[in-house]
Design a protein around this motif. Structure first.
Motif, PDB file in Angstrom:
ATOM      1  N   HIS A 170       2.061   9.487  -6.535  1.00  0.00           N
ATOM      2  CA  HIS A 170       3.174  10.192  -6.687  1.00  0.00           C
ATOM      3  C   HIS A 170       3.768  10.617  -8.069  1.00  0.00           C
ATOM      4  CE1 HIS A 170       3.796  14.306  -4.203  1.00  0.00           C
ATOM      5  NE2 HIS A 170       5.501  13.985  -4.716  1.00  0.00           N
ATOM      6  N   VAL A 171       4.416   9.571  -8.127  1.00  0.00           N
ATOM      7  CA  VAL A 171       5.446   9.758  -8.763  1.00  0.00           C
ATOM      8  C   VAL A 171       4.622   9.795 -10.511  1.00  0.00           C
ATOM      9  CG1 VAL A 171       7.105   8.490 -10.362  1.00  0.00           C
ATOM     10  CG2 VAL A 171       7.564   8.466  -7.638  1.00  0.00           C
ATOM     11  N   LEU A 172       3.719   8.600 -10.255  1.00  0.00           N
ATOM     12  CA  LEU A 172       3.125   8.954 -11.861  1.00  0.00           C
ATOM     13  C   LEU A 172       2.162   9.480 -11.886  1.00  0.00           C
ATOM     14  CD1 LEU A 172       2.629   4.790 -11.461  1.00  0.00           C
ATOM     15  CD2 LEU A 172       4.556   6.407 -13.468  1.00  0.00           C
ATOM     16  N   GLU A 173       1.817   9.838 -11.001  1.00  0.00           N
ATOM     17  CA  GLU A 173       0.335  11.530 -11.461  1.00  0.00           C
ATOM     18  C   GLU A 173      -0.564  11.069 -11.411  1.00  0.00           C
ATOM     19  OE1 GLU A 173       1.331  14.610 -13.707  1.00  0.00           O
ATOM     20  OE2 GLU A 173       2.820  15.433 -12.009  1.00  0.00           O
ATOM     21  N   ALA A 174      -0.944   9.341 -10.305  1.00  0.00           N
ATOM     22  CA  ALA A 174      -2.024   8.713 -10.600  1.00  0.00           C
ATOM     23  C   ALA A 174      -2.917   8.960  -9.599  1.00  0.00           C
ATOM     24  CB  ALA A 174      -1.980   6.993 -11.673  1.00  0.00           C
ATOM     25  N   ALA A 175      -4.258   7.467  -9.136  1.00  0.00           N
ATOM     26  CA  ALA A 175      -4.949   7.866  -8.308  1.00  0.00           C
ATOM     27  C   ALA A 175      -3.565   6.323  -7.945  1.00  0.00           C
ATOM     28  CB  ALA A 175      -6.084   7.608  -7.868  1.00  0.00           C
ATOM     29  N   PRO A 176      -3.839   6.052  -6.175  1.00  0.00           N
ATOM     30  CA  PRO A 176      -3.556   4.351  -5.927  1.00  0.00           C
ATOM     31  C   PRO A 176      -4.235   3.234  -6.753  1.00  0.00           C
ATOM     32  CG  PRO A 176      -3.091   7.101  -4.076  1.00  0.00           C
ATOM     33  CD  PRO A 176      -3.329   7.238  -5.559  1.00  0.00           C
ATOM     34  N   ALA A 177      -5.601   3.907  -6.682  1.00  0.00           N
ATOM     35  CA  ALA A 177      -6.726   3.009  -6.848  1.00  0.00           C
ATOM     36  C   ALA A 177      -6.424   2.251  -8.146  1.00  0.00           C
ATOM     37  CB  ALA A 177      -8.146   2.592  -6.711  1.00  0.00           C
ATOM     38  N   ASP A 178      -5.972   3.276  -8.536  1.00  0.00           N
ATOM     39  CA  ASP A 178      -5.492   2.518  -9.963  1.00  0.00           C
ATOM     40  C   ASP A 178      -4.066   1.951 -10.325  1.00  0.00           C
ATOM     41  OD1 ASP A 178      -8.028   4.214 -11.071  1.00  0.00           O
ATOM     42  OD2 ASP A 178      -7.415   5.815 -11.451  1.00  0.00           O
ATOM     43  N   LEU A 179      -3.416   1.607  -9.361  1.00  0.00           N
ATOM     44  CA  LEU A 179      -2.154   1.008  -9.464  1.00  0.00           C
ATOM     45  C   LEU A 179      -2.167  -0.323  -9.519  1.00  0.00           C
ATOM     46  CD1 LEU A 179      -0.500   3.852  -8.237  1.00  0.00           C
ATOM     47  CD2 LEU A 179      -0.703   3.182 -10.854  1.00  0.00           C
ATOM     48  N   ARG A 180      -1.864  -1.079 -10.188  1.00  0.00           N
ATOM     49  CA  ARG A 180      -1.631  -2.260  -9.471  1.00  0.00           C
ATOM     50  C   ARG A 180       0.161  -2.304  -9.101  1.00  0.00           C
ATOM     51  NH1 ARG A 180      -5.906  -1.453  -8.488  1.00  0.00           N
ATOM     52  NH2 ARG A 180      -7.319  -2.237  -9.604  1.00  0.00           N
TER      53      ARG A 180
ATOM     54  N   ASP B 219       1.062  -1.366   0.307  1.00  0.00           N
ATOM     55  CA  ASP B 219       0.295  -0.076  -0.612  1.00  0.00           C
ATOM     56  C   ASP B 219       0.988   1.404  -0.136  1.00  0.00           C
ATOM     57  OD1 ASP B 219      -2.134  -1.747   0.028  1.00  0.00           O
ATOM     58  OD2 ASP B 219      -2.385  -1.404   2.064  1.00  0.00           O
ATOM     59  N   LYS B 220       1.916   1.140   0.607  1.00  0.00           N
ATOM     60  CA  LYS B 220       2.633   1.998   1.143  1.00  0.00           C
ATOM     61  C   LYS B 220       3.405   2.469  -0.924  1.00  0.00           C
ATOM     62  CE  LYS B 220       5.967   4.431   3.777  1.00  0.00           C
ATOM     63  NZ  LYS B 220       7.211   4.680   5.252  1.00  0.00           N
ATOM     64  N   LEU B 221       4.111   1.087  -1.443  1.00  0.00           N
ATOM     65  CA  LEU B 221       4.391   1.688  -2.512  1.00  0.00           C
ATOM     66  C   LEU B 221       3.563   2.117  -3.488  1.00  0.00           C
ATOM     67  CD1 LEU B 221       6.262  -1.894  -3.105  1.00  0.00           C
ATOM     68  CD2 LEU B 221       7.081  -0.173  -3.132  1.00  0.00           C
ATOM     69  N   LEU B 222       2.182   1.654  -2.768  1.00  0.00           N
ATOM     70  CA  LEU B 222       1.011   2.326  -4.510  1.00  0.00           C
ATOM     71  C   LEU B 222       1.480   4.049  -4.470  1.00  0.00           C
ATOM     72  CD1 LEU B 222      -1.431  -0.736  -4.320  1.00  0.00           C
ATOM     73  CD2 LEU B 222       0.356   0.083  -6.258  1.00  0.00           C
ATOM     74  N   VAL B 223       1.413   4.267  -2.610  1.00  0.00           N
ATOM     75  CA  VAL B 223       1.187   6.120  -2.047  1.00  0.00           C
ATOM     76  C   VAL B 223       1.660   6.134  -3.683  1.00  0.00           C
ATOM     77  CG1 VAL B 223       0.767   7.582  -0.434  1.00  0.00           C
ATOM     78  CG2 VAL B 223      -0.452   4.933  -0.829  1.00  0.00           C
TER      79      VAL B 223
ATOM     80  N   ALA C 211      12.054  -1.006  -7.328  1.00  0.00           N
ATOM     81  CA  ALA C 211      13.256  -1.572  -7.363  1.00  0.00           C
ATOM     82  C   ALA C 211      13.358   0.360  -7.396  1.00  0.00           C
ATOM     83  CB  ALA C 211      14.488  -1.242  -7.520  1.00  0.00           C
ATOM     84  N   GLU C 212      12.802   0.934  -8.212  1.00  0.00           N
ATOM     85  CA  GLU C 212      13.006   3.210  -7.724  1.00  0.00           C
ATOM     86  C   GLU C 212      11.920   3.422  -7.313  1.00  0.00           C
ATOM     87  OE1 GLU C 212      12.235   6.781 -10.914  1.00  0.00           O
ATOM     88  OE2 GLU C 212      11.841   4.953 -11.885  1.00  0.00           O
ATOM     89  N   LEU C 213      10.975   3.091  -6.427  1.00  0.00           N
ATOM     90  CA  LEU C 213      10.144   2.891  -5.309  1.00  0.00           C
ATOM     91  C   LEU C 213      10.869   2.894  -4.170  1.00  0.00           C
ATOM     92  CD1 LEU C 213       7.012   1.638  -6.858  1.00  0.00           C
ATOM     93  CD2 LEU C 213       7.592   4.580  -6.632  1.00  0.00           C
ATOM     94  N   ALA C 214      11.114   1.966  -4.004  1.00  0.00           N
ATOM     95  CA  ALA C 214      12.149   1.732  -3.040  1.00  0.00           C
ATOM     96  C   ALA C 214      13.109   2.475  -2.143  1.00  0.00           C
ATOM     97  CB  ALA C 214      12.872   0.096  -3.084  1.00  0.00           C
ATOM     98  N   ARG C 215      13.332   3.310  -3.915  1.00  0.00           N
ATOM     99  CA  ARG C 215      15.177   4.134  -3.646  1.00  0.00           C
ATOM    100  C   ARG C 215      14.578   5.409  -3.289  1.00  0.00           C
ATOM    101  NH1 ARG C 215      20.497   4.878  -5.458  1.00  0.00           N
ATOM    102  NH2 ARG C 215      20.401   7.158  -5.810  1.00  0.00           N
ATOM    103  N   ILE C 216      13.214   5.935  -4.057  1.00  0.00           N
ATOM    104  CA  ILE C 216      13.203   7.452  -3.328  1.00  0.00           C
ATOM    105  C   ILE C 216      12.820   6.820  -1.886  1.00  0.00           C
ATOM    106  CG2 ILE C 216      10.530   8.578  -3.655  1.00  0.00           C
ATOM    107  CD1 ILE C 216      10.962   7.544  -6.768  1.00  0.00           C
ATOM    108  N   ALA C 217      11.988   6.254  -1.270  1.00  0.00           N
ATOM    109  CA  ALA C 217      11.364   5.608   0.237  1.00  0.00           C
ATOM    110  C   ALA C 217      12.569   6.041   0.761  1.00  0.00           C
ATOM    111  CB  ALA C 217      10.813   4.289   0.378  1.00  0.00           C
ATOM    112  N   HIS C 218      13.547   5.352   0.843  1.00  0.00           N
ATOM    113  CA  HIS C 218      14.905   5.470   1.127  1.00  0.00           C
ATOM    114  C   HIS C 218      16.019   6.350   0.615  1.00  0.00           C
ATOM    115  CE1 HIS C 218      13.545   1.411   2.226  1.00  0.00           C
ATOM    116  NE2 HIS C 218      13.854   1.653   2.872  1.00  0.00           N
TER     117      HIS C 218
END
Length: 763
Positions: free
Chosen positions: A555-565, A547-551, A583-590
């Motif tokens: 934000h990065v893709l400018e989309a709604a979390p509910a539209d992501l998989r 859920d955190k990855l999707l949030v 992997a890019e999302l994990a890099r952003i988070a850290h």
């Protein structure tokens, strides 16, 4: 990508199959000492003196500790229960002044190597004053450690109006778990930190830590328990033993690490035994075969002490609570007793009492069918809980949720072609051959939540598990789980659960288990709970990370979390080709936290706990065809079919292995294995020359089929570890009795070894 349900190759096999596993026996710490225990040759005796002078003079001996020495004298193992009828025992770490079973440890010899320790143990002189032993569970007078009556309805009235009533007594054989790796431990004390570490071949590291903290009067934070690779458990390693405590006390006393690995004879003598039960049953039936009432008295041999933490009631209470299995019954009375004897303590062993209760229940149905002139299949069809009965509350208030009892049973009948098997049986009898067909239906209460918690009102509940799922800056995933593995492949199945939720490859997931310093609190491995409860905790924690990855991805893709998989290592906007790698999302988070949404904290680390509250039932049925040689009593298993509903299957290869191993273990208990004591309490089957473990050639070819009816637990799985052990004794006893029915023979005692079969035949 679907990894939940795939036959993924086991992640742990690379090290285990190439000899790179790390077991307790592999540990070799600097300056480590070795321990050998001096064990009583008597079942019941007063210890009047222990002379360790010769042992202490032997080269390499560092210390000899006896039960009266201050190192251990004040410590006791006490398994607690809130049941009013429970009698608490105090189990000494080293026996003094009384030994209560043959094999109980009376002294510990510590030396620079194991050879010197064993030599020193042989030099310790112990003076005993023998006392009369109690060995048989039916001995009078009996010391009862726990009793309980399960009762619903008007049993006496129901029996009085039954068309047919039958009475029988049944006896089940005492068994040992016999994992490939015996018990063992290495204890290390750090005086500088005031901290104890115990490496143990245990199924329950967090419970061991809790027990040690209580006995040693240390805070739990000062104790670390590590279960490295463990070569089998089957319940016998779900206990805190006196030897475990002794190692910790010796390490603290001597200021050096100490090691002990059990010999096979020690395992047979002193590790927990199981399944020494006696049942006296009255059953009443309607003319159509419907079971009206059961009136049962059960005596379970609890041995000399109440094991920690499960107490002496573990088998007796399971027997009374689950005797009726998957069958409908309103009028039920069952009085159970856990009886103390001068034999090794009894504890959990794969299936805990259910192999015995299934044997009894299925024999009662066959006896009832014969008295009524009904086919054994028909009497089960009349009594099985069906989908229309759900939710079905049993006479002991357990709520059945499985619609598969009838499904499994009918598929087992179809698999052996039951009508054709009966035709072949009749042909064989005309030719002078004794063929028998045996049936057994059973259920396994698995993933017990807090409302159906295992154990007799112990001071804790066993319904939950914890897990942490952590993704590092490169996108690799680590699962830290409270469950433990003894060879079931949990590193693989827990990785599959996490990978499915996170949309990554299984190889991207590493699973760490068995270390109380590293993992969230967990209760460990027992009651077929790991996949149900541990898998649920991993699923919840992985969903938190997902859920955190999707949030972040939204934000990065400018989309709604509910539209992501999350798919194939990417967060994808549904219906488009817009994506960003995990992997890019994990890099952003850290590492690039300036790119996070304003209200999102750095990191990808989630801990969750799961409790299914009630648990779930797994269904199963087995059908066997046997040939019996009346000249020798030899039994040949011609067909053995097992059909089980384990709910959603995480890994079919692992499930097949679990079912096959469970059935093979059940066959061993039904036909061969028996721990026999003589009247003096001496174990007569104390080596593998006498205790008949089944070899590969003694195990029938198994025909296994699966039903996948999802449970209402979070993962949809049902436990699989124990179910297969429940059916063999019942099905085989029914088959042998069926084969010999024309001779007027019934087999109601286990094991079904040739000598017993031959002795029952008319001459």
């Amino acid at each position: 990508m679907r990894v939940f349900g795939a036959a993924v190759r086991r992640k742990e096999d690379r090290r285990l199959l190439t000899g790179r596993g790390r077991f307790v026996g592999d540990l070799d710490l600097p300056g480590m000492l070795h321990v050998a225990f001096v064990r009583s040759p008597h079942a019941h005796a007063r210890v009047s003196a222990v002379d360790a002078a010769r042992a202490r003079r032997h080269p390499g001996i560092v210390a000899v500790v006896t039960g009266r020495d201050a190192v251990v004298a004040a410590r006791r193992l006490r398994a607690r229960s809130a049941l009013a009828t429970y009698v608490e025992t105090e189990q000494p770490i080293l026996a003094w002044p009384t030994v209560r079973f043959c094999g109980e440890a009376v002294a510990a010899v510590v030396a620079t190597d194991r050879y010197a320790a064993e030599d020193g143990a042989a030099l310790v002189g112990v003076t005993y004053a023998p006392l009369p032993p109690v060995v048989d569970v039916l001995a009078t007078p009996a010391r009862v450690l726990l009793s309980r009556r399960f009762e619903q309805g008007d049993v006496d009235n129901a029996l009085a109006r039954a068309a047919v009533s039958v009475e029988r007594e049944f006896r089940t054989n005492r068994q040992a778990a016999m994992p490939m790796e015996p018990r063992g431990g290495v204890a290390e004390w750090s005086a500088a930190e005031g901290r104890l570490t115990l490496w143990s071949s245990t199924q329950v590291p967090h419970l061991v830590r809790h027990g040690l903290a209580e006995i040693l009067e240390l805070p739990e934070s000062a104790i670390r328990v590590v279960a490295p690779d463990v070569g089998g458990g089957f319940g016998v390693k779900a206990i805190l033993y006196p030897e475990d405590v002794a190692l910790c006390l010796l390490a603290r006393h001597l200021g050096r690490s100490v090691k002990w690995v059990e010999q096979r004879r020690e395992h047979l003598l002193a590790a927990a035994h199981a399944r020494d039960h006696h049942y006296a049953v009255r059953a009443g039936f309607e003319r159509d075969g419907r079971l009206l009432a059961l009136d049962v008295r059960v005596a379970c041999n609890a041995g000399a002490y109440s094991v920690y933490p499960w107490t002496a009631g573990i088998e007796a209470l399971m027997a009374g609570g689950l005797l009726t299995g998957p069958y409908k019954l309103h009028d039920y009375r069952c009085e159970v007793r856990a009886v103390a004897t001068n034999t090794a303590p009894a504890g959990p062993y794969r299936g805990v009492a259910r192999p015995a209760t299934t044997f009894v229940m299925e024999r009662v149905l066959d006896v009832g069918a014969r008295a009524l002139g009904l086919d054994p299949a028909q009497i089960r069809r009349v009594n099985l809980i069906g989908p229309a009965d759900l939710p079905y509350t049993s006479a002991t208030r357990l709520v059945h949720d499985s619609p598969s009892y009838v499904v499994c049973f009918e598929r087992a009948l179809a698999a052996i072609d039951y009508p054709a098997a009966r035709v072949e049986q009749a042909r064989a009898r005309r030719q002078g051959r004794w063929l028998g067909i045996g049936l057994a239906a059973y259920n396994e209460l698995t993933g017990l939540g807090q409302a159906a918690s295992a154990g007799p009102r112990m001071p804790f509940r066993t319904g939950h598990e914890g897990a942490t799922v952590r993704m590092d800056p490169a996108g690799a995933v680590t699962v830290l789980a409270g469950v433990t593995s003894q060879g079931q492949g949990l590193e693989t199945t827990m990785a599959q659960v996490a990978a499915e939720e996170l949309g990554v490859e299984v190889d991207a997931v590493t699973v760490r288990i068995g270390d109380t310093d590293a993992t969230p609190f967990g209760l460990g491995a027992f009651a077929s709970r790991q996949a149900v409860i541990g898998g649920g905790a991993v699923m919840l924690a992985a969903r938190g990370v997902r859920d955190k990855l999707l949030v972040i991805a939204a934000h990065v893709l400018e989309a709604a979390p509910a539209d992501l998989r999350l798919v194939d290592g990417h967060a994808v906007v549904h219906g488009t080709d817009r994506r960003v790698g995990v992997a890019e999302l994990a890099r952003i988070a850290h590492l690039e936290t300036h790119r996070l949404p304003p209200d999102v904290e750095p990191g990808l680390d989630v801990t969750r706990f799961y409790d299914p509250i009630r648990g779930t039932f797994a269904a199963g049925a087995q059908a066997v065809v046997v040939s019996v040689d009346p000249q020798t009593g030899t039994i040949e298993v011609l067909r053995h079919v097992c059909v089980e509903d384990t709910g959603r299957v995480i890994n079919p290869m692992i499930v097949d292995g679990q079912v096959s191993g469970a059935v093979a273990q059940g066959v061993g208990g039904a036909l061969y294995e028996h721990l026999v004591y003589d009247p003096a309490g001496q174990l007569q089957t104390g080596t593998l020359m006498d205790y008949a473990l089944p070899r590969a050639a003694m195990t029938p070819r198994l025909e296994i089929e699966h039903v996948e009816e999802p449970s209402q637990t979070l993962t949809g799985v049902r436990g699989v570890g124990e179910g297969g052990t429940l059916g063999p004794a019942a099905a085989l006893a029914n088959a042998v009795s069926d084969a010999l029915a024309p001779l007027g023979v019934e087999l109601n005692d286990l094991p079904l070894h040739p000598g017993r079969v031959w002795a029952t035949l008319p001459r």
